[in-house]
Design an enzyme around this catalytic site. Sequence first.
Site, PDB file in Angstrom:
ATOM      1  N   ASN A  38      30.902  59.461  69.853  1.00  0.00           N
ATOM      2  CA  ASN A  38      31.025  58.424  68.826  1.00  0.00           C
ATOM      3  C   ASN A  38      32.079  57.412  69.278  1.00  0.00           C
ATOM      4  O   ASN A  38      33.226  57.776  69.543  1.00  0.00           O
ATOM      5  CB  ASN A  38      31.425  59.072  67.498  1.00  0.00           C
TER       6      ASN A  38
ATOM      7  N   HIS B 193      35.832  54.208  67.055  1.00  0.00           N
ATOM      8  CA  HIS B 193      37.255  53.860  67.004  1.00  0.00           C
ATOM      9  C   HIS B 193      37.709  53.010  68.184  1.00  0.00           C
ATOM     10  O   HIS B 193      38.849  52.537  68.201  1.00  0.00           O
ATOM     11  CB  HIS B 193      38.089  55.112  66.785  1.00  0.00           C
TER      12      HIS B 193
ATOM     13  N   HIS C  32      28.675  54.342  63.815  1.00  0.00           N
ATOM     14  CA  HIS C  32      28.552  54.312  62.353  1.00  0.00           C
ATOM     15  C   HIS C  32      28.739  52.874  61.878  1.00  0.00           C
ATOM     16  O   HIS C  32      29.840  52.332  61.929  1.00  0.00           O
ATOM     17  CB  HIS C  32      29.613  55.227  61.735  1.00  0.00           C
TER      18      HIS C  32
ATOM     19  N   ARG D 156      29.247  50.994  58.993  1.00  0.00           N
ATOM     20  CA  ARG D 156      29.623  51.163  57.592  1.00  0.00           C
ATOM     21  C   ARG D 156      29.320  49.896  56.808  1.00  0.00           C
ATOM     22  O   ARG D 156      29.266  48.796  57.362  1.00  0.00           O
ATOM     23  CB  ARG D 156      31.107  51.507  57.478  1.00  0.00           C
TER      24      ARG D 156
ATOM     25  N   ARG E  58      34.089  48.083  58.862  1.00  0.00           N
ATOM     26  CA  ARG E  58      35.502  48.254  59.210  1.00  0.00           C
ATOM     27  C   ARG E  58      35.702  48.519  60.697  1.00  0.00           C
ATOM     28  O   ARG E  58      36.809  48.310  61.203  1.00  0.00           O
ATOM     29  CB  ARG E  58      36.140  49.373  58.400  1.00  0.00           C
TER      30      ARG E  58
ATOM     31  N   GLU F 172      24.678  56.104  62.613  1.00  0.00           N
ATOM     32  CA  GLU F 172      25.147  56.671  61.354  1.00  0.00           C
ATOM     33  C   GLU F 172      25.180  55.573  60.309  1.00  0.00           C
ATOM     34  O   GLU F 172      25.621  54.449  60.588  1.00  0.00           O
ATOM     35  CB  GLU F 172      26.543  57.270  61.512  1.00  0.00           C
TER      36      GLU F 172
ATOM     37  N   THR G  31      34.792  59.834  56.720  1.00  0.00           N
ATOM     38  CA  THR G  31      33.818  60.541  55.894  1.00  0.00           C
ATOM     39  C   THR G  31      34.409  61.858  55.420  1.00  0.00           C
ATOM     40  O   THR G  31      34.785  62.709  56.213  1.00  0.00           O
ATOM     41  CB  THR G  31      32.527  60.797  56.696  1.00  0.00           C
TER      42      THR G  31
ATOM     43  N   GLU H  62      23.086  67.725  60.323  1.00  0.00           N
ATOM     44  CA  GLU H  62      24.357  67.792  61.036  1.00  0.00           C
ATOM     45  C   GLU H  62      25.371  68.427  60.102  1.00  0.00           C
ATOM     46  O   GLU H  62      25.692  67.862  59.039  1.00  0.00           O
ATOM     47  CB  GLU H  62      24.840  66.416  61.493  1.00  0.00           C
TER      48      GLU H  62
ATOM     49  N   HIS I 265      32.469  66.379  63.282  1.00  0.00           N
ATOM     50  CA  HIS I 265      33.558  65.824  62.471  1.00  0.00           C
ATOM     51  C   HIS I 265      34.834  66.620  62.718  1.00  0.00           C
ATOM     52  O   HIS I 265      34.918  67.810  62.427  1.00  0.00           O
ATOM     53  CB  HIS I 265      33.261  65.798  60.973  1.00  0.00           C
TER      54      HIS I 265
END
Length: 247
Positions: free
Chosen positions: A10, A13, A46, A48, A52, A73, A104, A154, A197
């Site tokens: 992922n 970030h 992801h 969102r 963000r 995602e 999340t 998941e 996660h």
Amino acid sequence: MPKPLRLGVNIDHVATVRNARGSAYPDPLRAALLSEEAGADGITAHLREDRRHIRDADIEALMAGIKVPLNLEMAATPEMQAIALRHIPHACCIVPEKRQEVTTEGGLDVAGDVARLGDFVGPLVEAGIRVSMFIGHDPAQIEASAKIGAQVVELHTGHYCDLHYEGKFDARDAELEALKAGAVYADSLGLEVHAGHGLTYETVEPIAAMKQVRELNIGHFLIAEAIFVGLGPAIQHMRKLMDAARG
């Protein structure tokens, strides 16, 4: 023999760092390409609702630029469904979202929203997108995910990881057993099982050892570790731990 275990990286970030200064760097696509080179089996991003970190242009760039599958995602909203149907990524993982949350916080309540989520998932599956529901290990949520036509679940490993780092090892072990039972049950229903996660070098091996789990999606820790050792070495070490746990 255990089935191969895939690693999805992922890259959200990387975008978080970029957006902190409003600059054009670091580029999530570059991170995705480096992840490919380091052995990632897929890329997760992801998008969102509040944008963000990952932005619409990032999804376009990833779709055009990477060779491994993209796992998008997203929340179960009409806007996100339209975006997915426009791009047709390999997979979509449906997650809960709260604008005020930092990350999340838990799994999706599929059992409490079967009709709406069934309507949401249907067009994605028909378009050839592999749909995953991001859920806890509750059997009711697993059953509901199968009922609405998702091909994948998941399992949310965040609580397990939090308990580990809080030093609550008995509770951690109980959560791990519940995750194992959830993986077995989901597999018995014909669902492919993924997990993710909060996973780190310290917490990944017991999850990777679950033979029903086919894919781990890991991001925040790998991007953080990359600050110190580089993204490629961080991914390669995670891959080594996963493979060792899998045997």
